[in-house]
Scaffold this active site. Structure first.
Site, PDB file in Angstrom:
ATOM      1  CE  LYS A   1      -3.818  -2.181   2.290  1.00 42.53           C
ATOM      2  NZ  LYS A   1      -4.975  -2.213   3.299  1.00 42.53           N
TER       3      LYS A   1
ATOM      4  CE1 TYR B   1      -9.376  -3.089   0.323  1.00 40.72           C
ATOM      5  CE2 TYR B   1      -8.538  -1.294  -0.809  1.00 40.72           C
ATOM      6  CZ  TYR B   1      -8.259  -2.164   0.231  1.00 40.72           C
ATOM      7  OH  TYR B   1      -7.273  -2.641   0.538  1.00 40.72           O
TER       8      TYR B   1
ATOM      9  CG  PHE C   1     -13.197   1.646   7.054  1.00 40.53           C
ATOM     10  CD1 PHE C   1     -12.741   1.208   5.792  1.00 40.53           C
ATOM     11  CD2 PHE C   1     -13.838   0.879   7.998  1.00 40.53           C
ATOM     12  CE1 PHE C   1     -12.789  -0.232   5.645  1.00 40.53           C
ATOM     13  CE2 PHE C   1     -14.052  -0.630   7.710  1.00 40.53           C
ATOM     14  CZ  PHE C   1     -13.662  -1.084   6.568  1.00 40.53           C
TER      15      PHE C   1
ATOM     16  NE  ARG D   1      -6.250 -12.304   5.318  1.00 42.90           N
ATOM     17  CZ  ARG D   1      -6.820 -11.055   5.268  1.00 42.90           C
ATOM     18  NH1 ARG D   1      -7.114 -10.392   3.960  1.00 42.90           N
ATOM     19  NH2 ARG D   1      -7.552 -10.630   6.370  1.00 42.90           N
TER      20      ARG D   1
ATOM     21  CB  THR E   1      -7.273  -5.729   9.913  1.00 42.71           C
ATOM     22  OG1 THR E   1      -7.841  -6.853   9.433  1.00 42.71           O
ATOM     23  CG2 THR E   1      -7.927  -4.541   9.171  1.00 42.71           C
TER      24      THR E   1
ATOM     25  NE  ARG F   1      -2.419  -5.745   7.166  1.00 46.38           N
ATOM     26  CZ  ARG F   1      -3.615  -6.412   6.982  1.00 46.38           C
ATOM     27  NH1 ARG F   1      -4.166  -7.274   7.282  1.00 46.38           N
ATOM     28  NH2 ARG F   1      -4.404  -5.763   5.619  1.00 46.38           N
TER      29      ARG F   1
ATOM     30  CG  ASN G   1      -3.655  -2.315   6.969  1.00 44.83           C
ATOM     31  OD1 ASN G   1      -3.571  -2.143   5.797  1.00 44.83           O
ATOM     32  ND2 ASN G   1      -4.780  -2.937   7.364  1.00 44.83           N
TER      33      ASN G   1
ATOM     34  CG  HIS H   1      -5.605  -6.459  -0.499  1.00 43.41           C
ATOM     35  ND1 HIS H   1      -6.681  -6.438   0.111  1.00 43.41           N
ATOM     36  CD2 HIS H   1      -5.683  -7.328  -1.437  1.00 43.41           C
ATOM     37  CE1 HIS H   1      -7.441  -7.419  -0.406  1.00 43.41           C
ATOM     38  NE2 HIS H   1      -6.831  -7.966  -1.375  1.00 43.41           N
TER      39      HIS H   1
ATOM     40  CD  GLU I   1      -9.010  -9.354  -3.947  1.00 43.44           C
ATOM     41  OE1 GLU I   1      -9.680  -9.065  -3.276  1.00 43.44           O
ATOM     42  OE2 GLU I   1      -7.736  -9.695  -3.540  1.00 43.44           O
TER      43      GLU I   1
HETATM   44  P1  IDP Z   1      -7.848  -6.771   5.693  1.00 46.61           P
HETATM   45  O1  IDP Z   1      -7.004  -5.990   4.975  1.00 46.61           O
HETATM   46  O2  IDP Z   1      -7.000  -7.280   6.955  1.00 46.61           O
HETATM   47  O3  IDP Z   1      -8.506  -8.071   4.839  1.00 46.61           O
HETATM   48  P2  IDP Z   1     -10.652  -5.616   5.735  1.00 46.61           P
HETATM   49  O4  IDP Z   1     -11.666  -5.615   6.843  1.00 46.61           O
HETATM   50  O5  IDP Z   1     -10.812  -6.343   4.493  1.00 46.61           O
HETATM   51  O6  IDP Z   1      -9.249  -5.929   6.191  1.00 46.61           O
HETATM   52  O7  IDP Z   1     -10.571  -4.110   5.420  1.00 46.61           O
HETATM   53  C1  IDP Z   1      -9.880  -3.740   4.201  1.00 46.61           C
HETATM   54  C2  IDP Z   1      -8.853  -2.527   4.749  1.00 46.61           C
HETATM   55  O8  IDP Z   1      -9.704  -1.294   5.142  1.00 46.61           O
HETATM   56  C3  IDP Z   1      -7.838  -2.772   5.585  1.00 46.61           C
HETATM   57  O9  IDP Z   1      -6.800  -3.426   5.253  1.00 46.61           O
HETATM   58  C4  IDP Z   1      -7.455  -1.316   6.219  1.00 46.61           C
HETATM   59  O10 IDP Z   1      -6.673  -0.624   5.281  1.00 46.61           O
HETATM   60  C5  IDP Z   1      -8.918  -0.384   5.954  1.00 46.61           C
HETATM   61  N1  IDP Z   1      -9.828  -0.753   7.472  1.00 46.61           N
HETATM   62  C6  IDP Z   1     -10.180  -1.740   7.820  1.00 46.61           C
HETATM   63  N2  IDP Z   1     -10.974  -1.485   8.802  1.00 46.61           N
HETATM   64  C7  IDP Z   1     -10.795  -0.097   9.197  1.00 46.61           C
HETATM   65  C8  IDP Z   1     -11.119   0.729  10.216  1.00 46.61           C
HETATM   66  O11 IDP Z   1     -11.863   0.421  10.920  1.00 46.61           O
HETATM   67  N3  IDP Z   1     -10.732   1.878  10.046  1.00 46.61           N
HETATM   68  C9  IDP Z   1      -9.752   2.581   8.946  1.00 46.61           C
HETATM   69  N4  IDP Z   1      -9.411   1.641   7.887  1.00 46.61           N
HETATM   70  C10 IDP Z   1      -9.822   0.225   7.999  1.00 46.61           C
HETATM   71 MG    MG Z   2     -10.077  -7.814   3.236  1.00 47.58          MG
END
Ligand code: IDP
Ligand code: MG
Length: 140
Positions: A11, A51, A59, A87, A93, A104, A114, A117, A128
């Site tokens: 990212k 997304y 968010f 993963r 996350t 992370r 973070n 992805h 994807e």
């Molecule tokens: P993941 O990347 O671990 O699969 P997801 O729930 O799919 O997590 O969320 C996608 C992306 O959205 C996360 O990697 C992060 O960059 C962002 N994200 C997730 N939860 C939050 C939040 O509560 N606040 C701000 N950004 C978030």
């Molecule tokens: Mg995800």
């Protein structure tokens, strides 16, 4: 164990800090092969489409703005159980909850910024990968 392919994004927080090599070293140390990779500046439309599953989340707007705040590196990774393995080495996350030694835990700045992805299922991985790469660009 099955050889799988998964999709990865390094990212904008990672490209900004020039730590692509450090993250790739952890990917390779886990036994995953980077079989396709390119650096891109996403458009807002691309970030929103990628997304789309999160469109209803609070968010979503900020996430899309973050994802276009600088270049990203998109990758196809291949290896045994690649989807679950990636993963696993990505970590949770929220970096505050990520296990020791995960990408992370070591590199993420926040729950949003973070660093990486990774696809959450084999089915989404295929979608994807196809979103960003043609078959000609992927070489096992
Ligand atoms: P993941 O990347 O671990 O699969 P997801 O729930 O799919 O997590 O969320 C996608 C992306 O959205 C996360 O990697 C992060 O960059 C962002 N994200 C997730 N939860 C939050 C939040 O509560 N606040 C701000 N950004 C978030
Ligand atoms: Mg995800």
């Amino acid at each position: 164990m099955t050889i799988e392919r998964t999709f990865s994004i390094l990212k904008p927080d990672a490209t900004r800090r020039n730590i692509i090599g450090k993250i790739n070293a952890k990917i390779e140390a886990a036994g995953l092969r980077i079989i396709a990779q390119k650096r891109l500046q996403l458009s807002l439309a691309q970030a929103q489409a990628f997304y789309a599953v999160h469109a209803e989340r609070a968010f979503f707007g900020e996430l899309c703005q973050f994802m276009i705040s600088g270049p990203v590196v998109v990758q196809t990774l291949e290896g045994d159980d690649a989807v679950a393995k990636y993963r696993d080495i990505m970590g949770a996350t929220n970096p505050a909850n990520a296990k020791e030694g995960t990408i992370r835990q070591e590199f993420a700045e926040s729950i949003e910024a973070n660093s990486v992805h990774g696809s959450d299922s084999l089915e989404n991985a295929a979608k994807e990968i196809a979103f960003f790469f043609s078959n000609l660009e992927i070489v096992s």
